[in-house]
Design a protein around this motif. Sequence first.
Motif, PDB file in Angstrom:
ATOM      1  N   PHE A  94      -3.142   3.437   2.101  1.00  0.00           N
ATOM      2  CA  PHE A  94      -4.283   3.781   0.717  1.00  0.00           C
ATOM      3  C   PHE A  94      -3.744   2.426  -0.173  1.00  0.00           C
ATOM      4  O   PHE A  94      -2.542   2.190  -0.333  1.00  0.00           O
ATOM      5  CB  PHE A  94      -3.800   4.918   0.106  1.00  0.00           C
ATOM      6  CG  PHE A  94      -4.516   6.280   1.049  1.00  0.00           C
ATOM      7  CD1 PHE A  94      -5.643   6.725   1.079  1.00  0.00           C
ATOM      8  CD2 PHE A  94      -3.189   6.645   1.797  1.00  0.00           C
ATOM      9  CE1 PHE A  94      -5.928   7.855   1.822  1.00  0.00           C
ATOM     10  CE2 PHE A  94      -3.410   7.894   2.716  1.00  0.00           C
ATOM     11  CZ  PHE A  94      -4.760   8.229   2.664  1.00  0.00           C
ATOM     12  N   ASP A 138      -4.854   7.820  -4.644  1.00  0.00           N
ATOM     13  CA  ASP A 138      -5.725   8.099  -3.268  1.00  0.00           C
ATOM     14  C   ASP A 138      -4.842   8.821  -2.411  1.00  0.00           C
ATOM     15  O   ASP A 138      -5.589   9.777  -1.559  1.00  0.00           O
ATOM     16  CB  ASP A 138      -6.389   6.747  -2.715  1.00  0.00           C
ATOM     17  CG  ASP A 138      -7.333   6.187  -3.728  1.00  0.00           C
ATOM     18  OD1 ASP A 138      -8.066   6.817  -4.633  1.00  0.00           O
ATOM     19  OD2 ASP A 138      -7.846   5.169  -3.608  1.00  0.00           O
ATOM     20  N   ALA A 139      -3.462   8.312  -2.029  1.00  0.00           N
ATOM     21  CA  ALA A 139      -2.993   8.850  -1.005  1.00  0.00           C
ATOM     22  C   ALA A 139      -2.662  10.369  -1.677  1.00  0.00           C
ATOM     23  O   ALA A 139      -2.620  11.301  -0.629  1.00  0.00           O
ATOM     24  CB  ALA A 139      -1.773   8.191  -0.953  1.00  0.00           C
ATOM     25  N   ARG A 161      -5.737  12.794  -0.988  1.00  0.00           N
ATOM     26  CA  ARG A 161      -5.760  13.112   0.360  1.00  0.00           C
ATOM     27  C   ARG A 161      -4.549  14.047   0.937  1.00  0.00           C
ATOM     28  O   ARG A 161      -5.175  15.046   1.656  1.00  0.00           O
ATOM     29  CB  ARG A 161      -5.728  11.622   1.360  1.00  0.00           C
ATOM     30  CG  ARG A 161      -5.948  12.022   2.509  1.00  0.00           C
ATOM     31  CD  ARG A 161      -7.218  12.143   3.298  1.00  0.00           C
ATOM     32  NE  ARG A 161      -7.055  12.167   4.855  1.00  0.00           N
ATOM     33  CZ  ARG A 161      -7.108  11.281   5.579  1.00  0.00           C
ATOM     34  NH1 ARG A 161      -7.263   9.732   5.064  1.00  0.00           N
ATOM     35  NH2 ARG A 161      -6.922  11.229   6.856  1.00  0.00           N
ATOM     36  N   LYS A 164       0.904  -1.044   0.103  1.00  0.00           N
ATOM     37  CA  LYS A 164       0.136   0.054  -0.014  1.00  0.00           C
ATOM     38  C   LYS A 164       0.824   1.293  -0.297  1.00  0.00           C
ATOM     39  O   LYS A 164       2.102   1.066   0.013  1.00  0.00           O
ATOM     40  CB  LYS A 164      -0.857   0.005   1.308  1.00  0.00           C
ATOM     41  CG  LYS A 164      -1.923  -0.979   1.203  1.00  0.00           C
ATOM     42  CD  LYS A 164      -2.936  -1.024   2.465  1.00  0.00           C
ATOM     43  CE  LYS A 164      -3.985  -2.089   2.247  1.00  0.00           C
ATOM     44  NZ  LYS A 164      -4.921  -1.531   3.181  1.00  0.00           N
TER      45      LYS A 164
END
Length: 79
Positions: free
Chosen positions: A39, A44-45, A48, A26
Motif C-alpha cells: 500500500f 491504507d494498510a 485493510r 510502501k
Amino acid sequence: MSDLLDEEVRTFQAHRTELLGRALGKYVLIKNDRIIDDFASEEDALKRGYEEFGNAPFLVKEVTEVDLPLNFTSFMIAG
C-alpha cells in the motif's frame, strides 16, 4: 511461547529482497506467512488489515533498505 508477530517478521525478512524490488517505500500487510498486499500509505494498510482480520494480530511494515523500529497498535481493551 513465541513472541507476537514472529512469523510475520520472518515472512517479511524472507521476502525482503523481492519487496525492495517492487514495493520500496510502501507498506506491506502480512498475516502469518502471507504477504497480503502492499500500500502507498500505512493508513491504507491498517484499514485493510482491520477489514480482513478484525482485532487479530497482523503486521504492517514499511519496506525500507534499513530496518526501522516496529510499532504495534492494538485497540483491545482488557476486561
